[in-house]
Design a protein around this motif. Structure first.
Motif, mmCIF file in Angstrom:
data_model
loop_
_atom_site.group_PDB
_atom_site.id
_atom_site.type_symbol
_atom_site.label_atom_id
_atom_site.label_comp_id
_atom_site.label_asym_id
_atom_site.label_seq_id
_atom_site.Cartn_x
_atom_site.Cartn_y
_atom_site.Cartn_z
ATOM 1 N N ARG A 43 12.355 23.869 -12.043
ATOM 2 C CA ARG A 43 12.475 23.197 -10.870
ATOM 3 C C ARG A 43 11.028 22.324 -10.642
ATOM 4 O O ARG A 43 11.413 21.147 -10.283
ATOM 5 N N SER A 47 11.323 18.466 -10.532
ATOM 6 C CA SER A 47 11.025 17.608 -9.109
ATOM 7 C C SER A 47 10.060 16.661 -9.340
ATOM 8 O O SER A 47 10.094 15.708 -8.851
ATOM 9 N N TYR A 171 13.904 23.800 0.928
ATOM 10 C CA TYR A 171 14.035 22.830 0.029
ATOM 11 C C TYR A 171 12.963 22.466 -1.007
ATOM 12 O O TYR A 171 11.689 22.878 -0.292
ATOM 13 N N SER A 174 12.813 17.765 -4.891
ATOM 14 C CA SER A 174 14.187 17.237 -5.408
ATOM 15 C C SER A 174 15.457 17.465 -4.485
ATOM 16 O O SER A 174 16.464 17.050 -5.097
ATOM 17 N N HIS A 175 15.479 18.292 -3.562
ATOM 18 C CA HIS A 175 16.504 18.434 -2.619
ATOM 19 C C HIS A 175 16.235 17.632 -1.372
ATOM 20 O O HIS A 175 17.027 18.065 -0.321
ATOM 21 N N VAL A 178 19.302 16.750 0.267
ATOM 22 C CA VAL A 178 20.004 17.639 1.080
ATOM 23 C C VAL A 178 19.422 17.986 2.573
ATOM 24 O O VAL A 178 19.995 17.974 3.543
#
Length: 197
Positions: A43, A47, A171, A174-175, A178
């Motif tokens: 992750r 990211s 979050y 990278s999110h 969203v």
């Protein structure tokens, strides 16, 4: 590349397999038994790659979250406290539309590229936010950085707050898309926006 993938998928796979040993690499990934640490590392690396493409170097996690609020044209205050149940307060890194008793959305922003007790302090702040929030308030958390890899227990504590609906969202950089969508939805419900993103 999109047209090639759509119109000549077999040829594209063959080229990628020839140049990068694609099939063997995919099989290795599928057969690997992933640990929680592996996932966190992936992750983080993903990211960082995504961040390098979309964000200028040297920008902090806080800057990126502030950019999201600003892009939605939301009223906000950085680095403040918000008031929750019974007049109790908790720290937050971003409050919408203001801090104190006016805060309806509180965001914790915790980016760490080193390890140390600050990570545990950050978790304590997030837990405090979850404890004092009123049912009508939203609490979102954005975490990122390599420092979290060595503090898996702390990260799990935050994750558990999200899973048990004590916070409204969790979050990484990278999110942020969203996060932006869910922040927009919350702001729309509260009357700060006319429509969602």
């Amino acid at each position: 590349m999109g047209e090639l993938a759509r119109d000549q998928a077999d040829e594209l796979i063959w080229v990628l397999d020839e140049r990068f040993d694609l099939i063997n690499q995919l099989n290795k990934e599928l057969l690997k038994e992933w640990t929680f640490s592996d996932v966190l590392l992936e992750r983080h690396l993903w990211s960082r790659r995504q961040g390098a493409q979309s964000v200028g170097r040297g920008r902090s996690v806080e800057d990126e979250v502030e950019n999201v609020a600003s892009s939605l044209q939301l009223p906000y205050v950085m680095r403040t406290r918000f008031e929750g149940r019974g007049g109790e307060t908790a720290p937050c890194d971003l409050a919408i539309p203001a801090g104190g008793p006016d805060a309806m959305i509180a965001v914790a922003i915790k980016g760490f590229n080193s390890t140390g007790s600050k990570l545990t302090d950050a978790v304590g702040e997030i837990e405090r936010m979850a404890t004092v929030r009123r049912p009508s308030q939203y609490v979102f958390v954005v975490v990122d950085g390599i420092g979290w890899l060595s503090r898996q227990a702390d990260l799990k504590r935050i994750y558990n707050l999200w899973q048990s609906n004590q916070i409204d969202g969790l979050y990484t950089l990278s999110h942020l898309d969203v996060f932006k969508r869910e922040l927009s939805t919350a702001a729309t419900r509260l009357g700060f926006l006319n429509g969602s993103v």
